[in-house]
Design a protein around this motif. Structure first.
Motif, PDB file in Angstrom:
ATOM      1  N   ILE A  47      34.050  43.786  23.329  1.00 40.52           N
ATOM      2  CA  ILE A  47      34.401  44.632  24.467  1.00 40.52           C
ATOM      3  C   ILE A  47      33.130  44.982  25.227  1.00 40.52           C
ATOM      4  N   THR A  48      33.127  44.729  26.514  1.00 39.67           N
ATOM      5  CA  THR A  48      31.961  45.051  27.332  1.00 39.67           C
ATOM      6  C   THR A  48      32.419  45.620  28.666  1.00 39.67           C
ATOM      7  N   PHE A  49      31.455  46.042  29.474  1.00 42.88           N
ATOM      8  CA  PHE A  49      31.767  46.613  30.782  1.00 42.88           C
ATOM      9  C   PHE A  49      30.959  45.910  31.865  1.00 42.88           C
ATOM     10  N   ASP A  50      31.642  45.510  32.915  1.00 42.37           N
ATOM     11  CA  ASP A  50      31.000  44.972  34.115  1.00 42.37           C
ATOM     12  C   ASP A  50      29.940  43.928  33.777  1.00 42.37           C
ATOM     13  N   ALA A  51      30.348  42.887  33.073  1.00 39.27           N
ATOM     14  CA  ALA A  51      29.424  41.805  32.727  1.00 39.27           C
ATOM     15  C   ALA A  51      28.807  41.223  33.994  1.00 39.27           C
ATOM     16  N   HIS A  52      27.522  40.900  33.920  1.00 35.86           N
ATOM     17  CA  HIS A  52      26.806  40.376  35.087  1.00 35.86           C
ATOM     18  C   HIS A  52      27.538  39.178  35.678  1.00 35.86           C
ATOM     19  N   ASP A  53      28.072  38.330  34.828  1.00 33.93           N
ATOM     20  CA  ASP A  53      28.919  37.219  35.258  1.00 33.93           C
ATOM     21  C   ASP A  53      30.080  37.115  34.271  1.00 33.93           C
ATOM     22  N   PRO A  54      31.279  37.541  34.665  1.00 34.09           N
ATOM     23  CA  PRO A  54      32.429  37.524  33.755  1.00 34.09           C
ATOM     24  C   PRO A  54      32.733  36.144  33.190  1.00 34.09           C
ATOM     25  N   ASN A  55      32.276  35.089  33.879  1.00 32.45           N
ATOM     26  CA  ASN A  55      32.538  33.730  33.400  1.00 32.45           C
ATOM     27  C   ASN A  55      31.836  33.423  32.082  1.00 32.45           C
ATOM     28  N   ILE A  56      30.956  34.326  31.634  1.00 31.89           N
ATOM     29  CA  ILE A  56      30.252  34.099  30.378  1.00 31.89           C
ATOM     30  C   ILE A  56      31.236  34.032  29.207  1.00 31.89           C
ATOM     31  N   GLN A  57      32.435  34.602  29.384  1.00 35.26           N
ATOM     32  CA  GLN A  57      33.421  34.549  28.306  1.00 35.26           C
ATOM     33  C   GLN A  57      33.840  33.123  27.981  1.00 35.26           C
ATOM     34  N   ASN A  58      33.576  32.183  28.886  1.00 38.41           N
ATOM     35  CA  ASN A  58      33.898  30.784  28.617  1.00 38.41           C
ATOM     36  C   ASN A  58      33.026  30.206  27.509  1.00 38.41           C
ATOM     37  N   ALA A  59      31.977  30.926  27.122  1.00 40.87           N
ATOM     38  CA  ALA A  59      31.132  30.474  26.013  1.00 40.87           C
ATOM     39  C   ALA A  59      31.863  30.589  24.679  1.00 40.87           C
ATOM     40  N   ILE A  60      32.882  31.477  24.632  1.00 43.37           N
ATOM     41  CA  ILE A  60      33.660  31.654  23.399  1.00 43.37           C
ATOM     42  C   ILE A  60      35.151  31.623  23.753  1.00 43.37           C
ATOM     43  N   PRO A  61      35.654  30.466  24.179  1.00 43.15           N
ATOM     44  CA  PRO A  61      37.025  30.392  24.700  1.00 43.15           C
ATOM     45  C   PRO A  61      38.114  30.704  23.680  1.00 43.15           C
ATOM     46  N   CYS A  62      37.793  30.620  22.399  1.00 44.14           N
ATOM     47  CA  CYS A  62      38.808  30.864  21.367  1.00 44.14           C
ATOM     48  C   CYS A  62      38.741  32.277  20.811  1.00 44.14           C
ATOM     49  N   SER A  63      37.868  33.125  21.364  1.00 40.48           N
ATOM     50  CA  SER A  63      37.719  34.491  20.872  1.00 40.48           C
ATOM     51  C   SER A  63      38.152  35.494  21.939  1.00 40.48           C
ATOM     52  N   SER A  64      38.444  36.710  21.474  1.00 40.36           N
ATOM     53  CA  SER A  64      38.868  37.771  22.389  1.00 40.36           C
ATOM     54  C   SER A  64      37.649  38.432  23.014  1.00 40.36           C
ATOM     55  N   PHE A  65      37.571  38.390  24.343  1.00 40.05           N
ATOM     56  CA  PHE A  65      36.462  38.975  25.104  1.00 40.05           C
ATOM     57  C   PHE A  65      37.080  39.751  26.255  1.00 40.05           C
ATOM     58  N   ASP A  66      36.903  41.072  26.251  1.00 36.22           N
ATOM     59  CA  ASP A  66      37.482  41.912  27.299  1.00 36.22           C
ATOM     60  C   ASP A  66      36.384  42.612  28.085  1.00 36.22           C
ATOM     61  N   ASN A  67      36.456  42.467  29.400  1.00 34.50           N
ATOM     62  CA  ASN A  67      35.443  42.999  30.307  1.00 34.50           C
ATOM     63  C   ASN A  67      36.082  44.068  31.185  1.00 34.50           C
ATOM     64  N   PHE A  68      35.674  45.324  31.005  1.00 33.37           N
ATOM     65  CA  PHE A  68      36.267  46.452  31.723  1.00 33.37           C
ATOM     66  C   PHE A  68      35.358  46.899  32.872  1.00 33.37           C
ATOM     67  N   TYR A  69      35.953  47.611  33.826  1.00 30.33           N
ATOM     68  CA  TYR A  69      35.200  48.083  34.988  1.00 30.33           C
ATOM     69  C   TYR A  69      35.360  49.593  35.152  1.00 30.33           C
ATOM     70  N   PRO A  70      34.261  50.300  35.460  1.00 36.84           N
ATOM     71  CA  PRO A  70      34.320  51.751  35.651  1.00 36.84           C
ATOM     72  C   PRO A  70      34.512  52.156  37.107  1.00 36.84           C
ATOM     73  N   THR A  71      35.019  51.242  37.917  1.00 34.14           N
ATOM     74  CA  THR A  71      35.156  51.494  39.352  1.00 34.14           C
ATOM     75  C   THR A  71      35.934  52.776  39.635  1.00 34.14           C
ATOM     76  N   ALA A  72      37.071  52.952  38.947  1.00 38.32           N
ATOM     77  CA  ALA A  72      37.898  54.134  39.189  1.00 38.32           C
ATOM     78  C   ALA A  72      37.139  55.411  38.848  1.00 38.32           C
ATOM     79  N   ASN A  73      36.338  55.383  37.766  1.00 35.63           N
ATOM     80  CA  ASN A  73      35.557  56.565  37.375  1.00 35.63           C
ATOM     81  C   ASN A  73      34.556  56.946  38.462  1.00 35.63           C
ATOM     82  N   ILE A  74      33.907  55.939  39.040  1.00 41.71           N
ATOM     83  CA  ILE A  74      32.902  56.203  40.073  1.00 41.71           C
ATOM     84  C   ILE A  74      33.566  56.740  41.339  1.00 41.71           C
ATOM     85  N   ILE A  75      34.716  56.167  41.705  1.00 38.67           N
ATOM     86  CA  ILE A  75      35.435  56.663  42.882  1.00 38.67           C
ATOM     87  C   ILE A  75      35.889  58.110  42.663  1.00 38.67           C
ATOM     88  N   GLU A  76      36.342  58.413  41.453  1.00 39.58           N
ATOM     89  CA  GLU A  76      36.725  59.786  41.124  1.00 39.58           C
ATOM     90  C   GLU A  76      35.535  60.730  41.233  1.00 39.58           C
TER      91      GLU A  76
END
Length: 363
Positions: A145-174
């Motif tokens: 689990i990570t946040f705002d990966a510099h390049d979300p496409n990096i998850q293609n390095a482990i295509p058979c594993s669970s990789f979730d990339n979250f964004y704090p955009t809503a928190n910043i807008i709030e």
């Protein structure tokens, strides 16, 4: 379900980890901490080991790690040595190894993704981020689990594993809304990307706010490398006229801050009104003096960033800085995963941000 959940908080993420634990206790309606008692040991020659002092057998273990913490040190051969990202990552692997064979599942929460700027090759150079992810996969990590990966496409390095990339955009807008930055003038806003790489992120913010977007193009001297990168020789702007507009310049990470501040200065010279900066991570690798100077000169009004990586206390007290808390986000992710619930709505927080903006537009 809460009896099966355990949280390992590495020394580099203690402050954030305690806040996450508090939110988890509220979610599960318990007064019992989920944090596992652990010990991190550093020997005088620089070697290290970790010890897990509580039982984790048949538990779902979440390991919280901040590879960006630059405030931890140890004595090596009588000299003070600060722990860098490579050592933090090595300690993470130690915890994984200490957990293997005992836990039901091993899940890594690494908000600032290790070596995220080494995500693609342009020649004979290392590909550190992909190698690190594959190493975690081989060690048996079930979820990353990570946040705002510099390049979300990096998850293609482990295509058979669970990789979730979250964004704090809503928190910043709030946070901007709480500071009354969006009150009565949201239609006068423009979102600006400081370079080509941040354009998707800027469009995402613009879509949330329902405003237009522009871009500063950085022209670099590709024949020179300074501090590991090609120096910027000029900025050029493409987009709507910024004169009289309030601007939000966004990026995933502020390191030295030179690029985003140069963009802010150019926008101010073009007649922009109030300029705010927003970034998921701020590192301030060259200090905060330039940010203070730009604030004093009226070039920027606020810098919004999260507590997903280490922030010195003196920075939090700066009048131009606003810390955005994301501990509840992490606890909600852990809670839903432990319950086997969907986390799709949490990935970008769009629904939450849309509601904030809708409320503002009704005022």
């Amino acid at each position: 379900m809460e009896d099966n959940l355990r949280l390992i908080v590495m020394d580099n993420a203690k402050v954030l980890g305690e806040r996450v634990d508090n939110y988890l206790q509220k979610s599960f309606g318990t007064n019992q901490s989920f944090i596992v008692n652990t010990t991190q040991i550093r020997f005088n020659n620089g070697e290290a080991k970790v010890v897990i002092n509580d039982s984790i057998r048949n538990k779902d273990v979440y390991i919280l790690c901040d590879i960006g913490n630059h405030n931890l040190s140890y004595q090596m051969y009588g000299k003070t040595s600060y722990i860098g990202p490579d050592e933090h990552f090595q300690d993470l692997k130690r915890f994984i190894c200490a957990t293997m064979g005992h836990a039901n599942s091993i899940n890594v929460i690494m908000p600032l993704l290790y070596a995220s700027r080494q995500h693609r090759r342009k020649g004979r150079e290392s590909l550190d981020c992909a190698m690190a992810l594959q190493e975690l996969e081989r060690l048996g990590v079930n979820e990353i689990i990570t946040f705002d990966a510099h390049d979300p496409n990096i998850q293609n390095a482990i295509p058979c594993s669970s990789f979730d990339n979250f964004y704090p955009t809503a928190n910043i807008i709030e946070a901007m809304s709480r500071n009354n930055e969006l009150e009565n003038n949201i239609n006068d806003y423009l979102v600006i990307s400081p370079d080509v790489g941040a354009m998707d992120r800027a469009r995402f913010y613009a879509d949330m706010l329902g405003v237009d977007v522009g871009i500063c193009y950085k022209r670099r001297d590709l024949s020179i490398v300074v501090n590991g990168k090609n120096p910027v020789v000029a900025h050029e702007y493409l987009g709507k006229d910024v004169k009289g507009k309030n601007l939000l310049i966004v990026d995933d990470m502020i390191a030295s801050g030179s690029s985003i501040l140069d963009c802010a200065k150019m926008m101010k010279n073009k007649g922009a009104n109030k300029i705010s900066l927003a970034s998921t991570f701020v590192l301030f690798t060259e200090g905060t003096q330039k940010f203070q100077k730009y604030y004093d000169e009226g070039l920027i009004s606020k810098v919004y960033s999260t507590n997903l990586t280490y922030l010195p206390e003196e920075i939090k007290k700066c009048p131009w800085f606003c810390e955005v808390d994301c501990a509840e986000n992490i606890s909600e992710i852990i809670y839903k995963l432990s319950k086997g619930q969907s986390i799709s709505l949490l990935l970008n927080g769009k629904e939450k941000a849309t509601e904030v903006v809708r409320t503002l537009r009704k005022k």
